[in-house]
Write an enzyme that holds these catalytic residues in place. Structure first.
Site, short mmCIF file in Angstrom:
data_model
loop_
_atom_site.label_atom_id
_atom_site.label_comp_id
_atom_site.label_asym_id
_atom_site.label_seq_id
_atom_site.Cartn_x
_atom_site.Cartn_y
_atom_site.Cartn_z
N GLU A 56 4.00 -2.13 0.00
CA GLU A 56 3.62 -1.64 1.38
C GLU A 56 2.54 -0.81 1.31
O GLU A 56 1.75 -0.42 0.51
CB GLU A 56 4.78 -0.89 1.85
N HIS B 227 12.06 -7.62 1.62
CA HIS B 227 13.34 -6.92 0.84
C HIS B 227 14.45 -6.53 1.65
O HIS B 227 14.17 -6.53 2.73
CB HIS B 227 12.91 -5.51 0.15
#
Length: 226
Positions: free
Chosen positions: A95, A22
């Site tokens: 994550e 990202h």
């Protein structure tokens, strides 16, 4: 009697993967652990995502998958808008869950949880931050999620938009690296990383491309902090 001719085994269909971290968030810049907290892109991260999308606009994608956290979804949407497809969320691409570390800066973790900080920085595979995942659990989740999505698209081209830790897990799997080896490969925001897979093993074709970005690009700060 003549021996029957051997039937050739079918060749595996190779899937091509564009793996993307990202764009930047304010917490990246503050060296603050995001983990599974939902932190959006900052203006620089939004611009990185736009530049990423334009860089990949001429390529064909059969699917674009993203972690369901905003920073990954926003980055994936910029790509999807350029290539004319939709973003499919998958929580397996999140994550690592850092439990009580989440929301703290690296310096705050070191001050408030010195023993745990040392275990984390030394990549102890079975260490879990209080309330979080062990490195072993996270690695297994990241790899199995990626392979599950890849197997949906034999012989096709897909994008996976995720997080620095997930990129690290997939790089290690592809290169047969142990979980305890120090990281020397880059995990930069909005980088383009190209892999291929037969649905079982990953192969790195090209890693860490940020030539499409004209902004400062941060690396994932999971290395030992002085």
């Amino acid at each position: 009697m003549p021996r029957a001719a051997a039937i050739p085994l079918p060749m595996p269909q190779i899937t091509h993967i564009v793996l993307i971290r990202h764009g930047e968030t304010d917490w990246n810049r503050e060296r603050r652990l995001q983990g599974q907290l939902d932190v959006p892109l900052n203006p620089q991260g939004q611009e990185q995502a736009a530049q990423l999308g334009k860089a990949l606009a001429g390529e064909r994608f059969d699917a674009v998958y993203a972690s369901d956290l905003s920073r990954a979804k926003q980055t994936a949407q910029a790509l999807a808008d350029e290539v004319g497809t939709t973003v499919r969320d998958d929580a397996g691409l999140r994550e690592r869950h850092y439990g009580q570390f989440e929301g703290l800066t690296y310096a705050e973790v070191a001050e408030q949880h010195p023993a745990e900080f040392d275990a984390w920085q030394n990549r102890v595979p079975e260490f879990a931050p209080p309330g979080g995942e062990t490195l072993t659990e996270f690695h297994e989740r990241a790899v199995q999620t990626a392979l599950r999505l890849i197997r949906r698209h034999p012989g096709e081209r897909i994008a996976l938009v995720s997080h620095g830790g997930v990129l690290d897990c997939l790089y290690r799997h592809a290169n047969a690296m142990t979980l305890t080896e120090p990281r020397r490969h880059e995990l930069r925001n909005a980088s383009i990383n190209r892999l291929s897979s037969d649905g079982h093993q990953l192969t790195v074709l090209h890693w860490g491309d940020v030539a499409h970005l004209d902004l400062l690009v941060l690396d994932e700060v999971d290395r030992r902090v002085p």
